[in-house]
Design an enzyme around this catalytic site. Structure first.
Site, PDB file in Angstrom:
ATOM      1  N   PHE A 149       0.810  -1.219   0.000  1.00  0.00           N
ATOM      2  CA  PHE A 149       0.000   0.000   0.000  1.00  0.00           C
ATOM      3  C   PHE A 149       0.839   1.262   0.000  1.00  0.00           C
ATOM      4  O   PHE A 149       0.377   2.322  -0.402  1.00  0.00           O
ATOM      5  CB  PHE A 149      -0.944   0.006   1.226  1.00  0.00           C
ATOM      6  CG  PHE A 149      -0.260   0.456   2.489  1.00  0.00           C
ATOM      7  CD1 PHE A 149      -0.126   1.808   2.788  1.00  0.00           C
ATOM      8  CD2 PHE A 149       0.277  -0.468   3.377  1.00  0.00           C
ATOM      9  CE1 PHE A 149       0.529   2.225   3.938  1.00  0.00           C
ATOM     10  CE2 PHE A 149       0.936  -0.054   4.524  1.00  0.00           C
ATOM     11  CZ  PHE A 149       1.063   1.301   4.804  1.00  0.00           C
ATOM     12  N   LYS A 173      -1.131  -7.077  -9.214  1.00  0.00           N
ATOM     13  CA  LYS A 173      -2.082  -7.234  -8.093  1.00  0.00           C
ATOM     14  C   LYS A 173      -1.683  -6.174  -7.075  1.00  0.00           C
ATOM     15  O   LYS A 173      -0.826  -6.390  -6.222  1.00  0.00           O
ATOM     16  CB  LYS A 173      -1.957  -8.644  -7.508  1.00  0.00           C
ATOM     17  CG  LYS A 173      -3.206  -9.176  -6.813  1.00  0.00           C
ATOM     18  CD  LYS A 173      -3.710  -8.331  -5.674  1.00  0.00           C
ATOM     19  CE  LYS A 173      -2.872  -8.407  -4.428  1.00  0.00           C
ATOM     20  NZ  LYS A 173      -3.299  -7.424  -3.388  1.00  0.00           N
ATOM     21  N   GLU A 176      -4.949  -3.706  -1.951  1.00  0.00           N
ATOM     22  CA  GLU A 176      -6.393  -3.436  -1.924  1.00  0.00           C
ATOM     23  C   GLU A 176      -6.722  -2.178  -1.129  1.00  0.00           C
ATOM     24  O   GLU A 176      -7.862  -1.721  -1.126  1.00  0.00           O
ATOM     25  CB  GLU A 176      -7.150  -4.651  -1.391  1.00  0.00           C
ATOM     26  CG  GLU A 176      -6.821  -5.074   0.040  1.00  0.00           C
ATOM     27  CD  GLU A 176      -5.606  -6.003   0.159  1.00  0.00           C
ATOM     28  OE1 GLU A 176      -4.614  -5.804  -0.583  1.00  0.00           O
ATOM     29  OE2 GLU A 176      -5.638  -6.916   1.006  1.00  0.00           O
ATOM     30  N   ARG A 177      -5.699  -1.590  -0.434  1.00  0.00           N
ATOM     31  CA  ARG A 177      -5.962  -0.378   0.336  1.00  0.00           C
ATOM     32  C   ARG A 177      -6.048   0.863  -0.554  1.00  0.00           C
ATOM     33  O   ARG A 177      -6.778   1.798  -0.266  1.00  0.00           O
ATOM     34  CB  ARG A 177      -4.838  -0.133   1.345  1.00  0.00           C
ATOM     35  CG  ARG A 177      -4.485  -1.327   2.179  1.00  0.00           C
ATOM     36  CD  ARG A 177      -4.813  -1.138   3.640  1.00  0.00           C
ATOM     37  NE  ARG A 177      -4.551  -2.367   4.358  1.00  0.00           N
ATOM     38  CZ  ARG A 177      -5.404  -3.396   4.452  1.00  0.00           C
ATOM     39  NH1 ARG A 177      -6.610  -3.336   3.883  1.00  0.00           N
ATOM     40  NH2 ARG A 177      -5.072  -4.492   5.098  1.00  0.00           N
ATOM     41  N   SER A 226       5.476  -6.930   3.328  1.00  0.00           N
ATOM     42  CA  SER A 226       6.049  -7.257   4.640  1.00  0.00           C
ATOM     43  C   SER A 226       6.824  -8.581   4.581  1.00  0.00           C
ATOM     44  O   SER A 226       6.584  -9.419   3.701  1.00  0.00           O
ATOM     45  CB  SER A 226       4.928  -7.339   5.674  1.00  0.00           C
ATOM     46  OG  SER A 226       4.000  -8.327   5.284  1.00  0.00           O
ATOM     47  N   CYS A 281       9.510   1.925   3.316  1.00  0.00           N
ATOM     48  CA  CYS A 281      10.386   0.819   3.680  1.00  0.00           C
ATOM     49  C   CYS A 281      11.812   1.308   3.899  1.00  0.00           C
ATOM     50  O   CYS A 281      12.625   0.607   4.460  1.00  0.00           O
ATOM     51  CB  CYS A 281      10.386  -0.233   2.594  1.00  0.00           C
ATOM     52  SG  CYS A 281      11.039   0.402   1.067  1.00  0.00           S
ATOM     53  N   GLU A 382       8.786  -3.931  13.195  1.00  0.00           N
ATOM     54  CA  GLU A 382       8.727  -2.856  12.206  1.00  0.00           C
ATOM     55  C   GLU A 382       7.453  -2.070  12.510  1.00  0.00           C
ATOM     56  O   GLU A 382       6.346  -2.586  12.339  1.00  0.00           O
ATOM     57  CB  GLU A 382       8.657  -3.436  10.790  1.00  0.00           C
ATOM     58  CG  GLU A 382       8.587  -2.337   9.746  1.00  0.00           C
ATOM     59  CD  GLU A 382       8.424  -2.854   8.316  1.00  0.00           C
ATOM     60  OE1 GLU A 382       7.849  -3.932   8.120  1.00  0.00           O
ATOM     61  OE2 GLU A 382       8.866  -2.147   7.393  1.00  0.00           O
TER      62      GLU A 382
HETATM   63  P1  NAD Z   1       1.637  -6.607   3.063  1.00  0.00           P
HETATM   64  O1  NAD Z   1       2.688  -7.630   3.126  1.00  0.00           O
HETATM   65  O2  NAD Z   1       0.525  -6.642   4.051  1.00  0.00           O
HETATM   66  O3  NAD Z   1       0.926  -6.621   1.620  1.00  0.00           O
HETATM   67  C1  NAD Z   1       1.680  -6.634   0.428  1.00  0.00           C
HETATM   68  C2  NAD Z   1       0.869  -7.351  -0.641  1.00  0.00           C
HETATM   69  O4  NAD Z   1       0.648  -8.690  -0.232  1.00  0.00           O
HETATM   70  C3  NAD Z   1      -0.503  -6.730  -0.903  1.00  0.00           C
HETATM   71  O5  NAD Z   1      -0.748  -6.736  -2.288  1.00  0.00           O
HETATM   72  C4  NAD Z   1      -1.444  -7.649  -0.149  1.00  0.00           C
HETATM   73  O6  NAD Z   1      -2.721  -7.713  -0.757  1.00  0.00           O
HETATM   74  C5  NAD Z   1      -0.740  -8.985  -0.223  1.00  0.00           C
HETATM   75  N1  NAD Z   1      -1.033  -9.829   0.939  1.00  0.00           N
HETATM   76  C6  NAD Z   1      -1.300  -9.414   2.204  1.00  0.00           C
HETATM   77  N2  NAD Z   1      -1.512 -10.470   3.006  1.00  0.00           N
HETATM   78  C7  NAD Z   1      -1.369 -11.585   2.252  1.00  0.00           C
HETATM   79  C8  NAD Z   1      -1.455 -12.981   2.515  1.00  0.00           C
HETATM   80  N3  NAD Z   1      -1.741 -13.452   3.729  1.00  0.00           N
HETATM   81  N4  NAD Z   1      -1.232 -13.840   1.494  1.00  0.00           N
HETATM   82  C9  NAD Z   1      -0.952 -13.383   0.281  1.00  0.00           C
HETATM   83  N5  NAD Z   1      -0.859 -12.066  -0.031  1.00  0.00           N
HETATM   84  C10 NAD Z   1      -1.055 -11.172   0.938  1.00  0.00           C
HETATM   85  O7  NAD Z   1       2.383  -5.174   3.111  1.00  0.00           O
HETATM   86  P2  NAD Z   1       1.732  -3.728   3.199  1.00  0.00           P
HETATM   87  O8  NAD Z   1       1.184  -3.517   4.571  1.00  0.00           O
HETATM   88  O9  NAD Z   1       0.858  -3.457   2.033  1.00  0.00           O
HETATM   89  O10 NAD Z   1       3.040  -2.833   2.984  1.00  0.00           O
HETATM   90  C11 NAD Z   1       3.905  -2.491   4.032  1.00  0.00           C
HETATM   91  C12 NAD Z   1       5.089  -3.432   4.103  1.00  0.00           C
HETATM   92  O11 NAD Z   1       5.773  -3.443   2.863  1.00  0.00           O
HETATM   93  C13 NAD Z   1       6.120  -3.027   5.129  1.00  0.00           C
HETATM   94  O12 NAD Z   1       6.577  -4.185   5.791  1.00  0.00           O
HETATM   95  C14 NAD Z   1       7.226  -2.407   4.300  1.00  0.00           C
HETATM   96  O13 NAD Z   1       8.515  -2.431   4.880  1.00  0.00           O
HETATM   97  C15 NAD Z   1       7.174  -3.249   3.093  1.00  0.00           C
HETATM   98  N6  NAD Z   1       7.789  -2.599   1.960  1.00  0.00           N
HETATM   99  C16 NAD Z   1       9.022  -3.031   1.575  1.00  0.00           C
HETATM  100  C17 NAD Z   1       9.658  -2.415   0.524  1.00  0.00           C
HETATM  101  C18 NAD Z   1      11.019  -2.870   0.087  1.00  0.00           C
HETATM  102  O14 NAD Z   1      11.478  -2.383  -0.913  1.00  0.00           O
HETATM  103  N7  NAD Z   1      11.677  -3.772   0.780  1.00  0.00           N
HETATM  104  C19 NAD Z   1       9.044  -1.359  -0.156  1.00  0.00           C
HETATM  105  C20 NAD Z   1       7.779  -0.962   0.251  1.00  0.00           C
HETATM  106  C21 NAD Z   1       7.165  -1.594   1.317  1.00  0.00           C
END
Ligand code: NAD
Length: 496
Positions: A149, A173, A176-177, A226, A281, A382
């Protein structure tokens, strides 16, 4: 209430999934719209469309592909403010920051405009007598991106400009937020002349993600999110034979050495910890101060924290917007409380922060927590909010050891006026992206972005040269044009 649909084959489609998810305006706390959540069938239908489009797109000449990319570049540039507005309305970040996000994504498109040069292969004449050899890279097929998101435009744009430039077709994909900006990008691709079916957007949650990971026709998956989900994506995707790069979470440490300027450090820390409400991130979430400079840094960064203008992202006076959801707000506040309960000192407390006229918005004020130690939950987790923890250390080596003991390895920075100390730090840290007096060392589009350890699963970083490598595979050709008088050969040739 409007419903955000999928984008498949160049058109909005509803699919047959029956579930939806609410999309909020974080500044008011009110629901803006709902987004469809794709069923497994919906994903499979999108894969069929993308696969059919691949037949033609992969055969499209480099010069035609490049023209589409240049047109897309112009359109994104022209619509940058509109795209930024879509981001602010669903994510909450301030408009200037959203515009910066579009700009960083645009730079990857500009990098991908150089695809004819990036895909040049090698050629060796006369490797053996009358035999030549050359190598080149081919696209993979249908590839997918699953994105978080916090950068709803930039992170997808780390992926799809390069994937598409290389001749692949793409299924995004998004989170969804904040799904709307990806739909507008899809329209701009179409306007740029990209054939329908080359870029598709399928909204959804775990069901859609699992369908992507299991689809035999999807050759590669790029993920950013994450760490627990990144690990899962990598395991399931690779078990299904896919190429996977999965970027995870972070806990980025800034190390402040005694010879740094505390006022300048405080400015950098405030921007890096509170910008985008800490939902980056590459945000600095821990400052490790070495020696006596600690007190002056805490004092200066606390003053900066109290002065941050918190408000709705569309208000030009706001420097920091809300966090993304009510759950995120509550989680961040709970972690601040746990820090206080475990003995840290909350020097500036952002809990319960309200903004006049936006009392139901998901706001958390900038927070500074001093005297944090590694055993505390506030250090281990985090937080992903506008919170900076201060950890005190006695030496550079102790600070480096702290950075290296952390399971994450995304970004880090050192503040110092000593070249020798900076060099020691750069060489000593087990982290993918390092800043010297630069708090958020995000590589430019022509370098590659990626962390180490629990911040990345897979072996390719994102965008830049590594992105081209990820979205293509190598072919090496050895060619001989035999003359009629040459007889058969039954052995590997020795030198001839
Ligand atoms: P998230 O992991 O909750 O979601 C990321 C994606 O995974 C979304 O598209 C979501 O729909 C999907 N998803 C969520 N739960 C799932 C599940 N149980 N099974 C399959 N798919 C699932 O992350 P977020 O809250 O959207 O974003 C924040 C996180 O992203 C933080 O941890 C941040 O550090 C990380 N991030 C990392 C980088 C990097 O470059 N390393 C960059 C941006 C964000």
């Amino acid at each position: 209430m409007s419903t955000i649909e999928h984008w498949v084959g160049g058109a909005r489609v509803a699919g047959n999934g029956t579930r939806t998810s609410p999309v909020f305006d974080p500044a008011t706390g009110a629901q803006r719209s709902e987004v469809r959540l794709a069923s497994t069938d919906d994903v499979e239908a999108a894969v069929r469309v993308a696969r059919a489009a691949y037949e033609q797109w992969s055969q499209t000449s480099l010069s035609r592909r490049t023209k589409v990319l240049f047109s897309f570049r112009e359109l994104v540039n022209r619509h940058a403010e509109e795209l930024a507005g879509l981001i602010t309305d669903e994510h909450g970040k301030v408009l200037a920051d959203a515009l910066g996000e579009v700009q960083r994504g645009l730079e990857v498109v500009e990098f991908a405009c150089g695809i004819p040069t990036l895909l040049k292969g090698d050629y060796s004449d006369q490797v053996s007598t009358d035999i030549d050899s050359w190598s080149f890279r081919e696209p993979l097929g249908v590839v997918a991106g699953i994105t978080p998101f916090n950068f709803p435009a930039m992170v997808p744009m780390w992926m799809f400009p390069i994937a598409i430039a290389c001749g692949n077709t793409f299924i995004l994909k998004p989170s969804e937020r904040d799904p709307s900006v990806s739909m507008r990008l899809a329209e701009l691709w179409q306007e740029a002349g990209l054939p329908d079916g080359v870029f598709n957007v399928v909204h959804g949650d775990k069901e859609a993600v699992d369908a992507i990971l299991d689809a035999p026709e999807i050759a590669a998956v790029s993920f950013v999110g994450s760490t627990p989900i990144a690990r899962y994506i990598h395991e399931r995707g690779t078990a299904n034979g896919k190429r996977v790069q999965a970027l995870g979470g972070a806990k980025n440490h800034a190390v402040v050495l005694p010879d740094a300027d505390p006022a300048a450090v405080a400015d950098h820390l405030a921007g890096a910890a509170f910008g985008s409400a800490g939902e980056r991130c590459m945000a600095i979430s821990v400052a490790v101060t070495v020696g006596e400079i600690g007190d002056r840094v805490v004092e200066a960064v606390s003053a900066r924290a109290r002065a941050v203008q918190v408000g709705p992202g569309r208000d030009p006076g706001s420097e920091m917007g809300p966090v993304v959801t009510r759950e995120a707000q509550q989680r961040i506040e709970r972690l601040i409380t746990s820090g206080a309960a475990e003995g840290a000192h909350v020097a500036v407390d952002g809990r319960g922060h309200t903004v006049a006229g936006h009392e139901s918005g998901f706001f958390v004020g900038p927070t500074v927590i001093d005297a944090v130690v590694p055993s505390m939950e506030v250090y281990r987790e985090e937080i992903f909010g506008p919170v900076v923890s201060i950890v005190r250390a006695d030496s550079v080596d102790e600070a480096i050891a702290l950075v290296n003991a952390n399971p994450y390895g995304n970004g880090t920075a050192v503040f110092t006026s000593s070249g020798e100390a900076a060099r020691r730090f750069v060489r000593g840290v087990h982290v993918g992206m390092v800043g010297i007096n630069v708090p958020v060392p995000v590589p430019m589009a022509f370098y590659s972005f990626g962390g180490w350890k629990d911040s990345l699963f897979g072996d390719r970083h994102m965008h830049g040269p590594e992105g081209v490598g990820f979205y293509t595979r190598a072919k090496v050709v050895t060619a001989s044009w035999p003359r009629a008088e040459d007889g058969p050969s039954f052995h590997f040739p020795t030198a001839r």
